[in-house]
Design a protein around this motif. Sequence first.
Motif, mmCIF file in Angstrom:
data_model
loop_
_atom_site.group_PDB
_atom_site.id
_atom_site.type_symbol
_atom_site.label_atom_id
_atom_site.label_comp_id
_atom_site.label_asym_id
_atom_site.label_seq_id
_atom_site.Cartn_x
_atom_site.Cartn_y
_atom_site.Cartn_z
ATOM 1 N N ILE A 96 -17.072 -33.895 -42.870
ATOM 2 C CA ILE A 96 -18.493 -33.974 -43.222
ATOM 3 C C ILE A 96 -19.305 -34.116 -41.943
ATOM 4 N N ASN A 97 -20.541 -33.605 -41.994
ATOM 5 C CA ASN A 97 -21.338 -33.568 -40.767
ATOM 6 C C ASN A 97 -21.959 -34.909 -40.420
ATOM 7 N N ALA A 98 -21.720 -35.941 -41.225
ATOM 8 C CA ALA A 98 -22.192 -37.283 -40.888
ATOM 9 C C ALA A 98 -21.018 -38.241 -40.852
ATOM 10 N N GLY A 99 -19.872 -37.755 -40.346
ATOM 11 C CA GLY A 99 -18.636 -38.540 -40.406
ATOM 12 C C GLY A 99 -18.731 -39.902 -39.747
ATOM 13 N N VAL A 100 -19.375 -39.969 -38.561
ATOM 14 C CA VAL A 100 -19.442 -41.237 -37.846
ATOM 15 C C VAL A 100 -20.275 -42.247 -38.636
ATOM 16 N N LEU A 101 -21.388 -41.770 -39.197
ATOM 17 C CA LEU A 101 -22.221 -42.666 -40.008
ATOM 18 C C LEU A 101 -21.474 -43.119 -41.247
ATOM 19 N N TYR A 102 -20.692 -42.196 -41.830
ATOM 20 C CA TYR A 102 -19.892 -42.544 -43.004
ATOM 21 C C TYR A 102 -18.903 -43.657 -42.667
ATOM 22 N N LEU A 103 -18.251 -43.541 -41.500
ATOM 23 C CA LEU A 103 -17.306 -44.579 -41.088
ATOM 24 C C LEU A 103 -18.002 -45.919 -40.928
ATOM 25 N N LEU A 104 -19.182 -45.905 -40.269
ATOM 26 C CA LEU A 104 -19.933 -47.154 -40.074
ATOM 27 C C LEU A 104 -20.308 -47.764 -41.422
ATOM 28 N N ALA A 105 -20.750 -46.892 -42.352
ATOM 29 C CA ALA A 105 -21.180 -47.387 -43.662
ATOM 30 C C ALA A 105 -20.010 -48.003 -44.405
ATOM 31 N N ALA A 106 -18.862 -47.301 -44.407
ATOM 32 C CA ALA A 106 -17.699 -47.819 -45.120
ATOM 33 C C ALA A 106 -17.227 -49.127 -44.498
ATOM 34 N N ALA A 107 -17.280 -49.203 -43.152
ATOM 35 C CA ALA A 107 -16.829 -50.426 -42.479
ATOM 36 C C ALA A 107 -17.734 -51.600 -42.836
ATOM 37 N N SER A 108 -19.054 -51.337 -42.934
ATOM 38 C CA SER A 108 -19.950 -52.466 -43.172
ATOM 39 C C SER A 108 -19.906 -52.926 -44.622
ATOM 40 N N LEU A 109 -19.442 -52.068 -45.538
ATOM 41 C CA LEU A 109 -19.346 -52.505 -46.934
ATOM 42 C C LEU A 109 -18.284 -53.582 -47.117
ATOM 43 N N GLY A 110 -17.294 -53.609 -46.205
ATOM 44 C CA GLY A 110 -16.227 -54.596 -46.332
ATOM 45 C C GLY A 110 -16.715 -56.033 -46.309
ATOM 46 N N VAL A 111 -17.897 -56.259 -45.675
ATOM 47 C CA VAL A 111 -18.452 -57.609 -45.596
ATOM 48 C C VAL A 111 -18.671 -58.193 -46.987
ATOM 49 N N TYR A 112 -19.108 -57.336 -47.913
ATOM 50 C CA TYR A 112 -19.445 -57.825 -49.251
ATOM 51 C C TYR A 112 -18.265 -58.522 -49.906
ATOM 52 N N GLY A 113 -17.075 -57.919 -49.796
ATOM 53 C CA GLY A 113 -15.899 -58.492 -50.435
ATOM 54 C C GLY A 113 -15.664 -59.920 -49.988
ATOM 55 N N VAL A 114 -15.661 -60.116 -48.667
ATOM 56 C CA VAL A 114 -15.340 -61.433 -48.125
ATOM 57 C C VAL A 114 -16.421 -62.447 -48.495
ATOM 58 N N THR A 115 -17.683 -62.049 -48.335
ATOM 59 C CA THR A 115 -18.773 -62.985 -48.590
ATOM 60 C C THR A 115 -18.863 -63.346 -50.065
ATOM 61 N N LEU A 116 -18.764 -62.353 -50.933
ATOM 62 C CA LEU A 116 -18.840 -62.640 -52.372
ATOM 63 C C LEU A 116 -17.662 -63.493 -52.816
ATOM 64 N N ALA A 117 -16.472 -63.232 -52.231
ATOM 65 C CA ALA A 117 -15.306 -64.041 -52.583
ATOM 66 C C ALA A 117 -15.563 -65.494 -52.239
ATOM 67 N N GLY A 118 -16.114 -65.743 -51.054
ATOM 68 C CA GLY A 118 -16.405 -67.109 -50.657
ATOM 69 C C GLY A 118 -17.441 -67.757 -51.552
ATOM 70 N N TRP A 119 -18.442 -66.989 -51.929
ATOM 71 C CA TRP A 119 -19.530 -67.563 -52.708
ATOM 72 C C TRP A 119 -19.115 -67.812 -54.152
ATOM 73 N N ALA A 120 -18.312 -66.916 -54.722
ATOM 74 C CA ALA A 120 -18.003 -67.001 -56.143
ATOM 75 C C ALA A 120 -16.957 -68.062 -56.455
ATOM 76 N N SER A 121 -16.269 -68.583 -55.430
ATOM 77 C CA SER A 121 -15.176 -69.518 -55.708
ATOM 78 C C SER A 121 -15.660 -70.922 -56.038
ATOM 79 N N ASN A 122 -16.899 -71.253 -55.691
ATOM 80 C CA ASN A 122 -17.429 -72.591 -55.882
ATOM 81 C C ASN A 122 -16.578 -73.639 -55.173
ATOM 82 N N SER A 123 -16.110 -73.307 -53.983
ATOM 83 C CA SER A 123 -15.390 -74.282 -53.173
ATOM 84 C C SER A 123 -16.081 -74.327 -51.824
ATOM 85 N N LYS A 124 -16.173 -75.544 -51.236
ATOM 86 C CA LYS A 124 -16.944 -75.633 -49.988
ATOM 87 C C LYS A 124 -16.258 -74.886 -48.850
ATOM 88 N N TYR A 125 -14.939 -74.966 -48.818
ATOM 89 C CA TYR A 125 -14.209 -74.238 -47.780
ATOM 90 C C TYR A 125 -14.473 -72.740 -47.900
#
Lengths: 333, 126
Positions: A106-135
Amino acid sequence: MAEAEVNSYVVLGAALFMLLNSAAICVYAERRIASFIQNRIGPNRVGPLGLFQPLADVVKLLLKEDVTPVQGFRTIHTIAPMIPVVTALLTVAVIPFGDGIYVTDINAGVLYLLAAASLGVYGVTLAGWASNSKYSLLGGLRAAAQMVSYELPLGMALASVVIFVGSLSVVDVAVAQENWWFVFLNPLGAVIFIIAAFAESNRTPFDLVEAEQELVGGFHTEYSSMKFGMFFLAEYMHVVINSMLITTFFFGSYHLPFAGYWLPEMSTTAKAILDITVFTGKTAFFIFLFIWVRWTIPRFKFNQVMSLGWSRLLPLSILNFIVIAAILFAINA
Amino acid sequence: MESYIPIIVLLGIALVLALLLMSLSRLLGPFRPNTNKLNPYESGMDPVGQARERYSIGFYLVAMEFIIFDLEVVFLFPWAVKFTELGFGTFVAMVIFIIILFIGLFYTLKKGTIYFELKPSISNRT
Protein backbone atom coordinates in the motif's frame (compact mmCIF):
# COMPACT_ATOMS: atom_id res chain seq x y z
CA MET A 1 11.59 -6.44 -9.50
CA ALA A 2 8.25 -8.13 -8.87
CA GLU A 3 9.02 -10.98 -11.27
CA ALA A 4 8.49 -13.31 -8.35
CA GLU A 5 5.02 -11.93 -7.65
CA VAL A 6 3.85 -14.61 -5.25
CA ASN A 7 0.17 -14.83 -4.49
CA SER A 8 -0.36 -12.49 -1.56
CA TYR A 9 -2.66 -14.85 0.31
CA VAL A 10 -0.03 -17.61 0.29
CA VAL A 11 2.43 -15.14 1.79
CA LEU A 12 -0.21 -14.01 4.27
CA GLY A 13 -0.81 -17.57 5.49
CA ALA A 14 2.89 -18.36 5.70
CA ALA A 15 3.67 -15.09 7.47
CA LEU A 16 0.90 -15.57 10.06
CA PHE A 17 1.99 -19.15 10.69
CA MET A 18 5.62 -18.12 11.09
CA LEU A 19 4.75 -15.15 13.31
CA LEU A 20 2.68 -17.24 15.73
CA ASN A 21 5.35 -19.93 15.83
CA SER A 22 8.14 -17.44 16.23
CA ALA A 23 6.41 -16.08 19.36
CA ALA A 24 6.54 -19.58 20.84
CA ILE A 25 10.17 -20.07 19.77
CA CYS A 26 10.94 -16.66 21.24
CA VAL A 27 9.61 -17.68 24.66
CA TYR A 28 11.77 -20.81 24.59
CA ALA A 29 14.80 -18.86 23.31
CA GLU A 30 14.36 -16.22 25.97
CA ARG A 31 14.38 -18.75 28.78
CA ARG A 32 17.30 -20.72 27.39
CA ILE A 33 19.41 -17.64 26.67
CA ALA A 34 18.54 -16.18 30.08
CA SER A 35 19.70 -19.34 31.79
CA PHE A 36 22.83 -19.40 29.63
CA ILE A 37 23.64 -15.83 30.64
CA GLN A 38 22.96 -16.56 34.32
CA ASN A 39 24.87 -19.87 34.28
CA ARG A 40 21.77 -22.02 34.80
CA ILE A 41 20.35 -24.87 32.73
CA GLY A 42 16.87 -23.56 31.94
CA PRO A 43 13.87 -25.58 30.77
CA ASN A 44 15.11 -28.95 29.49
CA ARG A 45 12.48 -31.53 30.57
CA VAL A 46 9.62 -31.33 28.06
CA GLY A 47 10.74 -32.98 24.85
CA PRO A 48 14.30 -32.98 23.46
CA LEU A 49 16.24 -30.06 25.04
CA GLY A 50 12.94 -28.78 26.43
CA LEU A 51 11.75 -27.77 22.98
CA PHE A 52 8.09 -28.52 23.74
CA GLN A 53 8.10 -26.20 26.77
CA PRO A 54 6.06 -23.42 25.05
CA LEU A 55 3.46 -25.99 24.01
CA ALA A 56 3.19 -27.24 27.59
CA ASP A 57 2.84 -23.63 28.78
CA VAL A 58 -0.02 -22.97 26.39
CA VAL A 59 -1.86 -26.12 27.46
CA LYS A 60 -1.43 -25.15 31.10
CA LEU A 61 -2.71 -21.63 30.46
CA LEU A 62 -5.75 -22.95 28.60
CA LEU A 63 -6.69 -25.24 31.50
CA LYS A 64 -6.54 -22.49 34.15
CA GLU A 65 -9.52 -20.63 35.55
CA ASP A 66 -10.46 -17.34 33.96
CA VAL A 67 -10.94 -14.81 36.80
CA THR A 68 -12.47 -11.35 36.36
CA PRO A 69 -12.23 -9.16 39.47
CA VAL A 70 -15.63 -8.50 40.98
CA GLN A 71 -15.64 -4.72 40.59
CA GLY A 72 -13.80 -4.76 37.29
CA PHE A 73 -15.29 -3.61 34.02
CA ARG A 74 -16.12 -7.02 32.59
CA THR A 75 -16.51 -6.18 28.88
CA ILE A 76 -13.34 -4.10 28.63
CA HIS A 77 -11.48 -6.61 30.77
CA THR A 78 -12.33 -9.22 28.12
CA ILE A 79 -11.65 -7.08 25.05
CA ALA A 80 -8.34 -5.60 26.26
CA PRO A 81 -6.09 -8.68 25.74
CA MET A 82 -7.31 -9.06 22.16
CA ILE A 83 -6.16 -5.58 21.09
CA PRO A 84 -2.37 -6.07 21.29
CA VAL A 85 -2.59 -9.47 19.61
CA VAL A 86 -4.68 -8.14 16.72
CA THR A 87 -2.50 -5.07 16.18
CA ALA A 88 0.67 -7.17 16.28
CA LEU A 89 -0.76 -9.51 13.65
CA LEU A 90 -1.90 -6.57 11.49
CA THR A 91 1.61 -5.15 11.05
CA VAL A 92 2.78 -8.22 9.12
CA ALA A 93 0.68 -7.21 6.10
CA VAL A 94 3.04 -4.57 4.69
CA ILE A 95 6.47 -6.02 5.50
CA PRO A 96 8.34 -7.36 2.44
CA PHE A 97 10.13 -10.65 3.10
CA GLY A 98 11.91 -10.84 -0.22
CA ASP A 99 11.99 -9.45 -3.74
CA GLY A 100 8.29 -9.35 -4.64
CA ILE A 101 7.35 -11.49 -1.64
CA TYR A 102 4.93 -9.40 0.39
CA VAL A 103 1.28 -9.55 1.35
CA THR A 104 0.32 -6.16 -0.01
CA ASP A 105 2.05 -2.99 -1.14
CA ILE A 106 0.00 0.00 0.00
CA ASN A 107 1.20 3.50 -0.77
CA ALA A 108 0.89 4.58 2.88
CA GLY A 109 2.71 1.59 4.35
CA VAL A 110 4.88 3.52 6.81
CA LEU A 111 1.88 5.42 8.17
CA TYR A 112 -0.03 2.15 8.42
CA LEU A 113 2.78 0.65 10.50
CA LEU A 114 2.83 3.69 12.81
CA ALA A 115 -0.95 3.54 13.19
CA ALA A 116 -0.99 -0.18 13.96
CA ALA A 117 1.87 0.23 16.44
CA SER A 118 0.13 3.04 18.30
CA LEU A 119 -3.13 1.10 18.63
CA GLY A 120 -1.33 -1.37 20.89
CA VAL A 121 -1.38 1.23 23.68
CA TYR A 122 -5.13 0.82 24.07
CA GLY A 123 -4.88 -2.84 25.06
CA VAL A 124 -2.43 -2.24 27.88
CA THR A 125 -4.09 0.91 29.21
CA LEU A 126 -7.63 -0.46 29.11
CA ALA A 127 -6.46 -3.68 30.77
CA GLY A 128 -4.98 -1.67 33.62
CA TRP A 129 -8.03 0.50 33.98
CA ALA A 130 -10.66 -2.23 33.75
CA SER A 131 -9.12 -4.46 36.43
CA ASN A 132 -10.02 -2.16 39.34
CA SER A 133 -6.68 -2.89 40.99
CA LYS A 134 -4.27 -0.15 42.02
CA TYR A 135 -1.25 -1.99 40.68
CA SER A 136 -2.96 -2.51 37.34
CA LEU A 137 -4.05 1.12 37.12
CA LEU A 138 -0.53 2.38 37.75
CA GLY A 139 0.89 -0.11 35.28
CA GLY A 140 -1.61 0.94 32.63
CA LEU A 141 -0.95 4.65 33.17
CA ARG A 142 2.78 4.14 32.96
CA ALA A 143 2.31 2.12 29.79
CA ALA A 144 0.22 4.86 28.21
CA ALA A 145 2.69 7.62 29.10
CA GLN A 146 5.74 5.62 28.06
CA MET A 147 4.47 4.20 24.78
CA VAL A 148 3.01 7.55 23.77
CA SER A 149 6.30 9.34 24.52
CA TYR A 150 8.49 6.96 22.54
CA GLU A 151 6.20 6.97 19.55
CA LEU A 152 7.44 10.46 18.69
CA PRO A 153 11.16 9.56 18.32
CA LEU A 154 10.03 6.41 16.50
CA GLY A 155 7.99 8.46 14.03
CA MET A 156 10.79 10.99 13.55
CA ALA A 157 13.33 8.21 12.91
CA LEU A 158 10.97 6.75 10.31
CA ALA A 159 10.57 10.20 8.74
CA SER A 160 14.35 10.45 8.42
CA VAL A 161 14.24 7.18 6.45
CA VAL A 162 11.34 8.26 4.28
CA ILE A 163 13.31 11.35 3.26
CA PHE A 164 15.88 9.10 1.53
CA VAL A 165 13.26 6.97 -0.18
CA GLY A 166 10.74 9.56 -1.34
CA SER A 167 7.86 7.16 -0.88
CA LEU A 168 5.76 5.88 2.01
CA SER A 169 5.58 2.34 0.64
CA VAL A 170 7.54 -0.16 2.74
CA VAL A 171 8.43 -2.13 -0.40
CA ASP A 172 10.11 0.97 -1.83
CA VAL A 173 12.02 1.38 1.44
CA ALA A 174 13.33 -2.18 1.07
CA VAL A 175 14.26 -1.73 -2.60
CA ALA A 176 16.09 1.54 -1.89
CA GLN A 177 18.53 -0.25 0.39
CA GLU A 178 19.96 -2.54 -2.26
CA ASN A 179 23.32 -0.74 -2.32
CA TRP A 180 23.47 1.16 0.96
CA TRP A 181 21.67 0.12 4.11
CA PHE A 182 20.14 3.11 5.86
CA VAL A 183 22.10 2.34 9.00
CA PHE A 184 25.20 3.60 7.13
CA LEU A 185 23.48 6.72 5.83
CA ASN A 186 21.51 7.50 8.97
CA PRO A 187 23.24 5.85 11.98
CA LEU A 188 21.74 8.19 14.58
CA GLY A 189 18.26 7.47 13.27
CA ALA A 190 18.94 3.73 13.57
CA VAL A 191 20.03 4.07 17.21
CA ILE A 192 16.98 6.21 18.05
CA PHE A 193 14.69 3.76 16.27
CA ILE A 194 16.12 0.76 18.14
CA ILE A 195 15.78 2.49 21.53
CA ALA A 196 12.23 3.58 20.75
CA ALA A 197 11.36 0.08 19.53
CA PHE A 198 12.55 -1.36 22.85
CA ALA A 199 10.36 1.13 24.70
CA GLU A 200 7.37 0.51 22.44
CA SER A 201 7.44 -3.23 23.08
CA ASN A 202 7.79 -2.64 26.85
CA ARG A 203 10.98 -4.67 27.13
CA THR A 204 13.75 -4.16 29.67
CA PRO A 205 15.25 -1.59 30.28
CA PHE A 206 11.85 0.01 29.72
CA ASP A 207 9.60 -2.60 31.34
CA LEU A 208 8.26 -0.34 34.09
CA VAL A 209 4.82 -1.34 32.97
CA GLU A 210 5.24 -4.68 34.70
CA ALA A 211 7.96 -3.90 37.23
CA GLU A 212 7.63 -6.78 39.69
CA GLN A 213 9.21 -5.06 42.67
CA GLU A 214 6.80 -2.13 42.73
CA LEU A 215 3.72 -3.16 40.74
CA VAL A 216 3.50 -6.98 41.16
CA GLY A 217 2.43 -7.82 37.60
CA GLY A 218 1.66 -4.29 36.41
CA PHE A 219 -1.27 -4.04 34.03
CA HIS A 220 -1.83 -7.81 33.95
CA THR A 221 -1.96 -8.35 37.72
CA GLU A 222 -5.65 -9.30 37.54
CA TYR A 223 -5.38 -11.45 34.42
CA SER A 224 -5.27 -15.21 34.47
CA SER A 225 -5.64 -18.10 32.09
CA MET A 226 -5.42 -17.44 28.34
CA LYS A 227 -6.23 -13.75 28.83
CA PHE A 228 -2.84 -13.44 30.46
CA GLY A 229 -1.45 -15.76 27.82
CA MET A 230 -2.55 -13.35 25.12
CA PHE A 231 -0.66 -10.45 26.69
CA PHE A 232 2.33 -12.76 26.86
CA LEU A 233 1.87 -13.80 23.24
CA ALA A 234 1.47 -10.17 22.19
CA GLU A 235 4.65 -9.15 24.00
CA TYR A 236 6.72 -11.71 22.14
CA MET A 237 5.00 -10.99 18.83
CA HIS A 238 5.90 -7.33 19.34
CA VAL A 239 9.51 -8.35 19.89
CA VAL A 240 9.44 -10.26 16.58
CA ILE A 241 7.62 -7.47 14.74
CA ASN A 242 9.96 -4.81 16.05
CA SER A 243 12.97 -6.88 15.02
CA MET A 244 11.43 -7.12 11.55
CA LEU A 245 10.90 -3.36 11.46
CA ILE A 246 14.47 -2.61 12.56
CA THR A 247 15.66 -4.97 9.82
CA THR A 248 13.34 -3.50 7.20
CA PHE A 249 14.00 0.17 7.82
CA PHE A 250 17.68 0.28 8.75
CA PHE A 251 19.45 -3.01 8.14
CA GLY A 252 18.73 -3.55 4.49
CA SER A 253 15.56 -5.60 4.68
CA TYR A 254 16.27 -8.72 2.58
CA HIS A 255 19.49 -7.38 1.01
CA LEU A 256 22.98 -8.50 1.90
CA PRO A 257 25.36 -5.58 2.61
CA PHE A 258 26.05 -3.61 -0.60
CA ALA A 259 24.31 -6.41 -2.52
CA GLY A 260 23.71 -4.18 -5.53
CA TYR A 261 27.44 -3.93 -6.22
CA TRP A 262 28.53 -7.55 -6.09
CA LEU A 263 25.57 -9.94 -5.99
CA PRO A 264 25.32 -11.81 -9.34
CA GLU A 265 22.07 -12.35 -11.19
CA MET A 266 20.37 -15.55 -10.12
CA SER A 267 17.18 -17.45 -10.82
CA THR A 268 13.93 -16.31 -9.23
CA THR A 269 13.66 -19.28 -6.89
CA ALA A 270 17.25 -19.04 -5.69
CA LYS A 271 16.83 -15.30 -5.12
CA ALA A 272 13.61 -15.86 -3.16
CA ILE A 273 15.26 -18.47 -0.93
CA LEU A 274 18.30 -16.23 -0.38
CA ASP A 275 16.09 -13.20 0.39
CA ILE A 276 13.98 -15.00 2.94
CA THR A 277 17.04 -16.56 4.58
CA VAL A 278 18.78 -13.20 4.87
CA PHE A 279 15.65 -11.52 6.24
CA THR A 280 15.04 -14.29 8.79
CA GLY A 281 18.68 -14.28 9.85
CA LYS A 282 18.71 -10.55 10.51
CA THR A 283 15.39 -10.73 12.36
CA ALA A 284 16.71 -13.59 14.51
CA PHE A 285 19.76 -11.50 15.38
CA PHE A 286 17.61 -8.60 16.56
CA ILE A 287 15.39 -10.94 18.58
CA PHE A 288 18.59 -12.18 20.21
CA LEU A 289 19.57 -8.55 20.86
CA PHE A 290 16.23 -7.93 22.59
CA ILE A 291 16.83 -10.94 24.88
CA TRP A 292 20.48 -10.10 25.42
CA VAL A 293 19.65 -6.56 26.51
CA ARG A 294 16.92 -7.79 28.82
CA TRP A 295 19.32 -9.97 30.80
CA THR A 296 22.17 -7.46 30.79
CA ILE A 297 20.81 -3.99 31.51
CA PRO A 298 18.79 -3.18 34.67
CA ARG A 299 15.50 -1.31 34.57
CA PHE A 300 15.33 2.51 34.54
CA LYS A 301 13.30 4.58 36.93
CA PHE A 302 10.12 6.08 35.51
CA ASN A 303 11.35 9.69 35.64
CA GLN A 304 14.52 8.62 33.83
CA VAL A 305 12.49 6.95 31.10
CA MET A 306 10.33 10.00 30.58
CA SER A 307 13.21 12.49 30.56
CA LEU A 308 15.19 10.27 28.17
CA GLY A 309 12.23 10.22 25.80
CA TRP A 310 11.24 13.87 25.93
CA SER A 311 14.39 15.86 26.61
CA ARG A 312 16.96 13.65 24.85
CA LEU A 313 15.55 11.42 22.11
CA LEU A 314 12.83 13.72 20.77
CA PRO A 315 15.03 16.83 20.19
CA LEU A 316 17.83 14.59 18.91
CA SER A 317 15.57 12.83 16.43
CA ILE A 318 14.12 16.13 15.15
CA LEU A 319 17.61 17.58 14.74
CA ASN A 320 18.75 14.41 12.96
CA PHE A 321 15.80 14.72 10.61
CA ILE A 322 16.36 18.36 9.75
CA VAL A 323 20.14 17.95 9.29
CA ILE A 324 19.61 15.02 6.92
CA ALA A 325 16.97 17.00 5.06
CA ALA A 326 19.37 19.95 4.69
CA ILE A 327 22.23 17.75 3.43
CA LEU A 328 20.01 15.95 0.92
CA PHE A 329 18.57 19.26 -0.21
CA ALA A 330 22.06 20.69 -0.75
CA ILE A 331 23.11 17.60 -2.75
CA ASN A 332 20.01 17.55 -4.93
CA ALA A 333 19.66 21.29 -5.53
CA MET B 1 -8.04 0.46 -3.11
CA GLU B 2 -7.53 -3.17 -4.11
CA SER B 3 -4.27 -3.43 -2.20
CA TYR B 4 -6.19 -2.95 1.05
CA ILE B 5 -8.25 -6.13 0.67
CA PRO B 6 -5.56 -8.45 2.14
CA ILE B 7 -5.39 -6.16 5.17
CA ILE B 8 -9.12 -6.55 5.76
CA VAL B 9 -8.76 -10.34 5.38
CA LEU B 10 -5.87 -10.26 7.84
CA LEU B 11 -7.94 -8.22 10.31
CA GLY B 12 -10.68 -10.84 10.07
CA ILE B 13 -8.24 -13.71 10.66
CA ALA B 14 -6.63 -11.90 13.60
CA LEU B 15 -10.00 -11.21 15.25
CA VAL B 16 -11.15 -14.81 14.79
CA LEU B 17 -7.87 -16.09 16.20
CA ALA B 18 -8.10 -13.82 19.25
CA LEU B 19 -11.73 -14.78 19.91
CA LEU B 20 -10.90 -18.47 19.47
CA LEU B 21 -8.06 -18.38 22.01
CA MET B 22 -10.28 -16.44 24.40
CA SER B 23 -13.25 -18.79 24.19
CA LEU B 24 -11.04 -21.91 24.37
CA SER B 25 -9.85 -20.98 27.82
CA ARG B 26 -13.46 -20.29 28.86
CA LEU B 27 -14.48 -23.74 27.66
CA LEU B 28 -11.53 -25.74 28.98
CA GLY B 29 -10.83 -23.99 32.28
CA PRO B 30 -12.71 -24.58 35.54
CA PHE B 31 -15.08 -21.97 36.97
CA ARG B 32 -15.12 -21.86 40.77
CA PRO B 33 -15.30 -18.23 41.87
CA ASN B 34 -15.18 -17.16 45.50
CA THR B 35 -14.94 -13.82 47.26
CA ASN B 36 -11.22 -13.95 47.94
CA LYS B 37 -10.42 -14.90 44.39
CA LEU B 38 -12.53 -12.11 42.91
CA ASN B 39 -11.08 -9.36 45.10
CA PRO B 40 -8.33 -7.23 43.57
CA TYR B 41 -4.86 -8.45 44.50
CA GLU B 42 -2.99 -6.17 46.87
CA SER B 43 -0.20 -8.40 48.08
CA GLY B 44 -2.33 -10.05 50.74
CA MET B 45 -3.80 -6.89 52.30
CA ASP B 46 -7.55 -6.32 52.25
CA PRO B 47 -8.17 -3.91 49.37
CA VAL B 48 -9.01 -0.39 50.56
CA GLY B 49 -11.43 1.59 48.42
CA GLN B 50 -11.68 1.70 44.66
CA ALA B 51 -8.76 1.80 42.29
CA ARG B 52 -10.37 4.50 40.15
CA GLU B 53 -9.11 7.41 42.17
CA ARG B 54 -7.38 10.59 41.14
CA TYR B 55 -3.89 10.17 39.78
CA SER B 56 -0.96 12.41 38.94
CA ILE B 57 -1.75 15.21 36.51
CA GLY B 58 1.58 14.47 34.84
CA PHE B 59 -0.02 11.70 32.82
CA TYR B 60 -2.59 14.10 31.34
CA LEU B 61 0.11 16.62 30.49
CA VAL B 62 2.16 13.96 28.72
CA ALA B 63 -0.89 12.97 26.69
CA MET B 64 -1.50 16.61 25.70
CA GLU B 65 2.12 17.07 24.68
CA PHE B 66 1.92 13.89 22.67
CA ILE B 67 -1.00 15.15 20.60
CA ILE B 68 0.88 18.33 19.64
CA PHE B 69 4.09 16.58 18.65
CA ASP B 70 2.39 13.64 16.98
CA LEU B 71 0.62 16.12 14.73
CA GLU B 72 4.01 17.62 13.97
CA VAL B 73 5.29 14.22 12.87
CA VAL B 74 2.19 13.73 10.72
CA PHE B 75 2.81 17.13 9.07
CA LEU B 76 6.42 16.21 8.38
CA PHE B 77 5.69 12.97 6.53
CA PRO B 78 4.07 14.37 3.37
CA TRP B 79 6.81 16.99 3.11
CA ALA B 80 9.54 14.38 3.63
CA VAL B 81 8.23 12.33 0.69
CA LYS B 82 8.47 15.13 -1.89
CA PHE B 83 10.74 17.71 -0.29
CA THR B 84 13.22 18.08 -3.15
CA GLU B 85 10.49 18.88 -5.68
CA LEU B 86 8.79 21.40 -3.42
CA GLY B 87 11.74 23.79 -3.65
CA PHE B 88 13.68 26.05 -1.31
CA GLY B 89 10.72 28.12 -0.08
CA THR B 90 8.94 25.14 1.53
CA PHE B 91 12.24 23.98 3.02
CA VAL B 92 12.67 27.30 4.83
CA ALA B 93 9.02 27.25 5.87
CA MET B 94 9.45 23.76 7.32
CA VAL B 95 12.59 24.79 9.23
CA ILE B 96 10.70 27.75 10.72
CA PHE B 97 7.80 25.42 11.65
CA ILE B 98 10.18 23.02 13.40
CA ILE B 99 12.00 25.86 15.21
CA ILE B 100 8.69 27.15 16.58
CA LEU B 101 7.83 23.66 17.83
CA PHE B 102 11.33 23.35 19.31
CA ILE B 103 10.79 26.54 21.29
CA GLY B 104 7.49 25.10 22.50
CA LEU B 105 9.15 21.83 23.48
CA PHE B 106 11.87 23.53 25.51
CA TYR B 107 9.34 25.85 27.13
CA THR B 108 7.22 22.94 28.31
CA LEU B 109 10.28 20.99 29.42
CA LYS B 110 11.50 23.96 31.49
CA LYS B 111 8.00 24.40 32.89
CA GLY B 112 8.18 20.84 34.17
CA THR B 113 5.51 19.17 32.07
CA ILE B 114 7.13 15.77 32.22
CA TYR B 115 8.20 16.31 35.79
CA PHE B 116 8.19 12.84 37.33
CA GLU B 117 11.13 13.53 39.66
CA LEU B 118 10.91 12.36 43.25
CA LYS B 119 12.13 15.70 44.57
CA PRO B 120 9.54 18.05 46.11
CA SER B 121 7.32 18.61 43.11
CA ILE B 122 4.34 20.71 42.13
CA SER B 123 1.96 18.26 43.79
CA ASN B 124 3.59 18.71 47.20
CA ARG B 125 3.35 22.50 47.11
CA THR B 126 -0.06 22.90 48.71
